[in-house]
Design a protein around this motif. Structure first.
Motif, PDB file in Angstrom:
ATOM      1  N   TYR A  60      -7.154 -46.000 -46.222  1.00  0.00           N
ATOM      2  CA  TYR A  60      -7.000 -45.095 -47.348  1.00  0.00           C
ATOM      3  C   TYR A  60      -6.207 -45.776 -48.447  1.00  0.00           C
ATOM      4  O   TYR A  60      -5.464 -46.714 -48.215  1.00  0.00           O
ATOM      5  CB  TYR A  60      -6.165 -43.868 -46.951  1.00  0.00           C
ATOM      6  N   ARG A 104     -11.601 -43.575 -48.858  1.00  0.00           N
ATOM      7  CA  ARG A 104     -11.288 -42.661 -49.964  1.00  0.00           C
ATOM      8  C   ARG A 104      -9.828 -42.805 -50.385  1.00  0.00           C
ATOM      9  O   ARG A 104      -8.997 -43.288 -49.640  1.00  0.00           O
ATOM     10  CB  ARG A 104     -11.586 -41.230 -49.557  1.00  0.00           C
ATOM     11  N   THR A 139     -12.973 -43.936 -44.274  1.00  0.00           N
ATOM     12  CA  THR A 139     -14.027 -43.820 -45.281  1.00  0.00           C
ATOM     13  C   THR A 139     -13.683 -44.532 -46.589  1.00  0.00           C
ATOM     14  O   THR A 139     -14.512 -44.582 -47.480  1.00  0.00           O
ATOM     15  CB  THR A 139     -14.323 -42.342 -45.596  1.00  0.00           C
ATOM     16  N   VAL A 193     -14.897 -39.908 -53.923  1.00  0.00           N
ATOM     17  CA  VAL A 193     -13.966 -40.963 -53.544  1.00  0.00           C
ATOM     18  C   VAL A 193     -12.522 -40.473 -53.521  1.00  0.00           C
ATOM     19  O   VAL A 193     -11.710 -40.954 -52.740  1.00  0.00           O
ATOM     20  CB  VAL A 193     -14.103 -42.152 -54.526  1.00  0.00           C
ATOM     21  N   TYR A 194     -12.182 -39.484 -54.349  1.00  0.00           N
ATOM     22  CA  TYR A 194     -10.806 -39.014 -54.465  1.00  0.00           C
ATOM     23  C   TYR A 194     -10.618 -37.670 -53.777  1.00  0.00           C
ATOM     24  O   TYR A 194     -11.347 -36.716 -54.036  1.00  0.00           O
ATOM     25  CB  TYR A 194     -10.395 -38.902 -55.933  1.00  0.00           C
ATOM     26  N   CYS A 230     -11.831 -32.061 -52.505  1.00  0.00           N
ATOM     27  CA  CYS A 230     -12.517 -33.107 -53.251  1.00  0.00           C
ATOM     28  C   CYS A 230     -12.043 -32.999 -54.701  1.00  0.00           C
ATOM     29  O   CYS A 230     -12.158 -31.935 -55.311  1.00  0.00           O
ATOM     30  CB  CYS A 230     -14.022 -32.924 -53.161  1.00  0.00           C
ATOM     31  N   TYR A 233     -11.580 -37.765 -42.716  1.00  0.00           N
ATOM     32  CA  TYR A 233     -12.040 -38.769 -43.667  1.00  0.00           C
ATOM     33  C   TYR A 233     -11.408 -40.138 -43.416  1.00  0.00           C
ATOM     34  O   TYR A 233     -11.562 -41.046 -44.233  1.00  0.00           O
ATOM     35  CB  TYR A 233     -11.776 -38.259 -45.097  1.00  0.00           C
TER      36      TYR A 233
END
Length: 143
Positions: free
Chosen positions: A138, A116, A114, A25-26, A70, A111
């Motif tokens: 985001y 994140r 998503t 997630v991060y 990530c 991304y």
């Protein structure tokens, strides 16, 4: 896309990582320096797309790379090589959003949508960047 001898490596990594790695997630955005020296140990700039000089860094002369990873695994997901003012100005998002926001959006792009969270230090933080990332679904955390 970059236009240097290292381009195939960077472009390959940037193309294949989203296909082969599912980040958590991060996402963490930061910059790195790679020292660039001749075999005699002296700094040189031949063969490097752009020489950056950041005096506060232990090895402050070399290639600067913005990167996103990530936060859970530490796996590098995208690289954005700093290539000097003229080449940077021609990169995606630069003309319409400026250098700082473009530097955050380019490595984050695979991304988008998503949900994140992008984490970064205050060097990358601006209201414009926050608004753009929010529009891409985001969350942006700066420290």
């Amino acid at each position: 896309m970059t236009s240097t001898l290292i381009s195939p490596f960077i472009d390959g990594l940037n193309t294949n990582r989203p296909r082969n790695n599912l980040p958590g997630v991060y996402l963490t955005l930061d910059k790195s320096m790679s020292a660039w020296r001749e075999s005699n140990g002296k700094h040189k700039h031949n063969g490097i797309p752009h020489v950056t000089n950041i005096q506060r860094k232990p090895e402050g002369i070399g290639a600067e790379v913005k990167k996103i990873a990530c936060a859970e695994t530490g796996i590098l997901l995208q690289l954005d090589l700093v290539e000097g003012i003229a080449r940077q100005a021609g990169k995606q998002y630069h003309k319409e959003l400026g250098s700082g926001t473009a530097t955050v959006l380019r490595p984050s792009q695979p991304y988008f949508g998503t949900g994140r969270t992008v984490e970064a230090d205050s060097v990358f933080a601006s209201v414009k960047t926050l608004i753009e990332l929010k529009s891409m679904v985001y969350t942006f955390l700066a420290w």
